[in-house]
Write a protein that holds these residues in place. Structure first.
Motif, PDB file in Angstrom:
ATOM      1  N   LEU A  84       0.851  -1.182   0.000  1.00  0.00           N
ATOM      2  CA  LEU A  84       0.000   0.000   0.000  1.00  0.00           C
ATOM      3  C   LEU A  84       0.893   1.240   0.000  1.00  0.00           C
ATOM      4  N   PRO A  85       0.418   2.345  -0.586  1.00  0.00           N
ATOM      5  CA  PRO A  85       1.238   3.555  -0.614  1.00  0.00           C
ATOM      6  C   PRO A  85       1.495   4.074   0.806  1.00  0.00           C
ATOM      7  N   ASN A  86       2.725   4.549   1.039  1.00  0.00           N
ATOM      8  CA  ASN A  86       3.018   5.166   2.336  1.00  0.00           C
ATOM      9  C   ASN A  86       2.453   6.585   2.346  1.00  0.00           C
ATOM     10  N   SER A  87       2.584   7.269   3.459  1.00  0.00           N
ATOM     11  CA  SER A  87       1.958   8.597   3.587  1.00  0.00           C
ATOM     12  C   SER A  87       2.556   9.608   2.601  1.00  0.00           C
ATOM     13  N   ALA A  88       3.852   9.533   2.345  1.00  0.00           N
ATOM     14  CA  ALA A  88       4.476  10.480   1.408  1.00  0.00           C
ATOM     15  C   ALA A  88       3.943  10.266  -0.006  1.00  0.00           C
ATOM     16  N   LEU A  89       3.793   9.007  -0.414  1.00  0.00           N
ATOM     17  CA  LEU A  89       3.270   8.729  -1.752  1.00  0.00           C
ATOM     18  C   LEU A  89       1.803   9.135  -1.854  1.00  0.00           C
ATOM     19  N   ALA A  90       1.025   8.865  -0.812  1.00  0.00           N
ATOM     20  CA  ALA A  90      -0.392   9.257  -0.826  1.00  0.00           C
ATOM     21  C   ALA A  90      -0.526  10.774  -0.915  1.00  0.00           C
ATOM     22  N   ALA A  91       0.321  11.514  -0.194  1.00  0.00           N
ATOM     23  CA  ALA A  91       0.272  12.980  -0.245  1.00  0.00           C
ATOM     24  C   ALA A  91       0.673  13.482  -1.628  1.00  0.00           C
ATOM     25  N   ALA A  92       1.685  12.883  -2.222  1.00  0.00           N
ATOM     26  CA  ALA A  92       2.121  13.284  -3.566  1.00  0.00           C
ATOM     27  C   ALA A  92       1.021  13.010  -4.582  1.00  0.00           C
ATOM     28  N   GLN A  93       0.360  11.872  -4.465  1.00  0.00           N
ATOM     29  CA  GLN A  93      -0.735  11.551  -5.385  1.00  0.00           C
ATOM     30  C   GLN A  93      -1.874  12.550  -5.232  1.00  0.00           C
TER      31      GLN A  93
END
Length: 111
Positions: A84-93
Motif C-alpha cells: 500500500l502507498p506510504n503517507s508520502a506517496l499518498a500525499a504526492a498523489q
C-alpha cells in the motif's frame, strides 16, 4: 554520444573509418602477430575483432541486471502484491490530482 541501451558513452562518431594507434612492447606485438597469423587475419583485423568482442562483453555485462533466486522471488512477489502507498506517496498523489484537476478546469474557460 553512442547509446547502447541504458549505457551511453560520450564520443564523437566518425563519419568514416578511423585509424587508432597503440604503443606495444615487442613481446606483446610478437604475441599478437602470432595469434593473427594463426587465425589467418592481418594484425589489424585480429585487433579489431578481439577489441570488438571484448567491447560487446563489457557492454552486455554492464547492461544486464542479475538477481539472486531470492531477490527474483521478492521482485515477482512485489509485482504481484504491491505494498500500500506510504503517507508520502499518498500525499504526492493527492497533490498531483489537485494540480491536474485545476489545470483541466482552467482549460475549460471560454476564450
Amino acid at each position: 554520444m553512442i547509446n547502447h541501451g541504458a549505457f551511453s558513452v560520450l564520443s564523437s562518431e566518425p563519419k568514416q573509418s578511423t585509424r587508432i594507434g597503440a604503443r606495444l612492447p615487442p613481446d606483446v606485438l610478437r604475441t599478437l602477430h602470432c595469434a593473427a597469423d594463426l587465425t589467418g587475419a592481418t594484425l589489424s583485423q585480429f585487433l579489431v575483432q578481439a577489441a570488438l568482442k571484448e567491447a560487446q562483453v563489457v557492454i552486455e555485462h554492464e547492461q544486464r541486471l542479475r538477481l539472486s533466486p531470492r531477490d527474483t522471488e521478492r521482485l515477482l512477489d512485489l509485482l504481484e502484491h504491491p505494498p500500500l502507498p506510504n503517507s508520502a506517496l499518498a500525499a504526492a498523489q493527492s497533490r498531483y490530482e489537485t494540480l491536474k484537476r485545476n489545470a483541466d478546469s482552467a482549460s475549460d474557460w471560454p476564450a
